[in-house]
Scaffold this active site. Structure first.
Site, mmCIF file in Angstrom:
data_model
loop_
_atom_site.group_PDB
_atom_site.id
_atom_site.type_symbol
_atom_site.label_atom_id
_atom_site.label_comp_id
_atom_site.label_asym_id
_atom_site.label_seq_id
_atom_site.Cartn_x
_atom_site.Cartn_y
_atom_site.Cartn_z
ATOM 1 N N HIS A 82 31.710 -15.375 8.396
ATOM 2 C CA HIS A 82 32.079 -15.883 7.075
ATOM 3 C C HIS A 82 32.510 -14.625 6.189
ATOM 4 C CE1 HIS A 82 31.468 -18.683 3.577
ATOM 5 N NE2 HIS A 82 31.445 -17.837 2.994
ATOM 6 N N ASP A 161 24.894 -28.876 -1.669
ATOM 7 C CA ASP A 161 26.181 -28.013 -2.043
ATOM 8 C C ASP A 161 27.268 -28.322 -2.304
ATOM 9 O OD1 ASP A 161 27.097 -25.291 -2.214
ATOM 10 O OD2 ASP A 161 28.221 -25.614 -0.653
ATOM 11 N N ARG A 168 29.745 -26.472 -10.405
ATOM 12 C CA ARG A 168 30.268 -25.055 -10.606
ATOM 13 C C ARG A 168 31.583 -24.925 -10.677
ATOM 14 N NH1 ARG A 168 28.426 -22.349 -5.557
ATOM 15 N NH2 ARG A 168 28.979 -20.270 -6.797
ATOM 16 N N SER A 183 25.123 -21.264 -1.925
ATOM 17 C CA SER A 183 26.050 -22.290 -1.328
ATOM 18 C C SER A 183 26.329 -21.813 -0.053
ATOM 19 C CB SER A 183 27.239 -21.918 -2.200
ATOM 20 O OG SER A 183 28.304 -22.558 -1.850
ATOM 21 N N LYS A 187 24.887 -23.690 4.025
ATOM 22 C CA LYS A 187 25.736 -24.319 5.206
ATOM 23 C C LYS A 187 25.652 -23.462 6.378
ATOM 24 C CE LYS A 187 29.080 -24.071 1.789
ATOM 25 N NZ LYS A 187 29.848 -23.713 1.042
#
Ligand code: URA
Length: 432
Positions: A82, A161, A168, A183, A187
């Site tokens: 990520h 989320d 947001r 967030s 996930k």
């Protein structure tokens, strides 16, 4: 729980009880709390922050708001990578086939562009007929078939989320350490790979502009992942200037294919290899052996063959001649000569979004032909009139003069060369 009291407590800087955080997540998922109340709580969290204990409850609540795929149980070797978001960052598209070509399965939850950044999901969507996985069954089938699965958030994974991310985005509450951590990690943990490689971006094109902000976010992500039992590696990498030389969607797919063919942009290649080393180290290689293996998979064409296999397994067509190309291009030249001292990467990201590589409002479409190409790097000597960037135009109507002006102004030319910045600023976890 009276939620109005919870909002007031956070507003006044008091910690929330676990039940109050769970009520917030449940209310977001089920729709029983009004958007106004959710937004008020988001703003209170954004301003007041959260303790590590509160943050952990928020992450786990959001993770459990939908299904848990527990991919690590079926594929214990699978690694998830990520990035916290930047520009010119198509690492995921190279990382997945390259790491897979070294024998390690990859599962990735790809996100759409947020703010000025271009998301992996939007780049994958530029590949004709490419379909990400939205369910556990499809994810497992893809891993079985090609050793890689690109998935996208669906109603199944962390639906809390989905709701909070949308709120947001329209309430100025994106740059909050606990909200970003929850967030991202909700996930990741819902997908459940046992191995995680994190790339925390720092600099003008990242959400974390300073070393301190990147360090804090990195530590928060790392701590949450470790507490969940994942084997995690994390590094902070440079985003003072765009990582690769292209910003967009289809053009970033092309930039990634160039790397897989053994060429391409040196910075993009290097960060991908560094993250690949981390991934292979979690699979038991030494850093030296990992680097040599990654280099040879790029050189011998096996990473490229793997890419083609992955695209086909996701229903897509790997023929790059079918990727959208710009309808026309406009070259931007340097107004003055000197040394390129700084680049506002966020500004270039916004130019790319406005050209069509991102959404300007909810529901906006993406123009896969649009984007930006960078010709100058920080530290380069620049002559007046030298090309520094090319605007790639698609079908979207744009204010071209304004975008030309903003692009040129994003490059600062000075007298002296700035200090050389390392590409990898820091490792947050030892490699061995
Ligand atoms: N990526 C996410 O998924 N969420 C954020 O809040 C920021 C980046």
């Amino acid at each position: 729980v009276n939620f109005v009291e919870s909002i007031a407590r956070k507003r006044d800087g008091l910690p929330l009880e676990p039940e109050e955080i769970k009520a917030f997540v449940q209310g977001a998922t089920s729709g029983t709390l009004k958007d106004e109340q959710l937004a008020a709580m988001l703003m209170a969290i954004c301003i007041r922050g959260m303790s590590p204990a509160e943050r952990q409850v928020l992450v786990e609540g959001m993770r459990d708001s939908g299904a848990r795929w527990r991919i690590g149980e079926a594929f214990p070797e699978a690694v998830d990578k990520h990035s916290t978001g930047g520009v010119g960052d198509s690492v995921s598209l190279v990382f997945a086939p390259l790491v897979r070509a070294c024998g390690v399965p990859v599962v990735m939850m790809a996100g759409a562009g947020l703010g000025h950044t271009q998301g992996t999901l939007d780049k994958l969507a530029a590949i004709p007929e490419f379909r990400t996985a939205g369910s556990r069954e499809v994810a497992l089938a893809r891993l079985e078939r090609c050793g890689v699965c690109f998935s996208a958030q669906s109603a199944e994974i962390a639906p809390a989320d989905k709701k909070l991310y949308m709120l947001r985005d329209i309430t100025g509450t994106v740059p909050s350490l606990p909200l970003i951590t929850a967030s991202i990690m909700s996930k990741k943990l819902a997908v459940g790979a046992a191995r995680l490689v994190l790339d925390i971006k720092q600099g003008s094109g990242a959400f974390c502009k300073t070393a301190q902000a990147a360090q804090e976010l990195g530590e928060a992500l790392y701590t949450v992942a470790e507490r969940a039992g994942a084997s995690v590696k994390a590094m902070i990498t440079d985003m003072e200037e765009p990582l690769g030389d292209r910003l967009g969607t289809a053009n970033e797919v092309l930039a990634s294919i160039e790397i897989l063919r053994g060429g391409g942009d040196a910075r993009l290649r290097e960060v991908t290899i560094e993250l690949g080393v981390d991934a292979l180290v979690t699979a038991g290689r030494t850093p030296e052996a990992a680097r040599a293996e990654l280099e040879s998979r790029l050189a011998d064409g096996s990473a490229l063959s793997q890419w083609e296999l992955i695209v086909r397994a996701h229903g897509g067509d790997p023929d790059d001649a079918r990727l959208a190309r710009p309808r026309r291009t406009v070259t931007i030249v340097a107004a003055t000569g000197g040394c390129l001292s700084a680049v506002s990467s966020e500004e270039l990201g916004w130019v790319a979004v406005n050209l069509g590589a991102g959404r300007r409002f909810q529901g906006d479409g993406i123009d896969f032909a649009a984007g930006l190409r960078i010709h100058a790097r920080i530290g380069n000597r620049i002559e007046p009139g030298q090309p520094i960037a090319t605007l790639e135009l698609g079908a979207r109507e744009v204010d071209l003069d304004e975008l030309k002006r903003r692009t040129q102004a994003a490059f600062s030319v000075g007298e002296a060369a700035p200090p050389v910045r390392p590409l990898v600023n820091r490792w947050l976890a030892a490699r061995r």
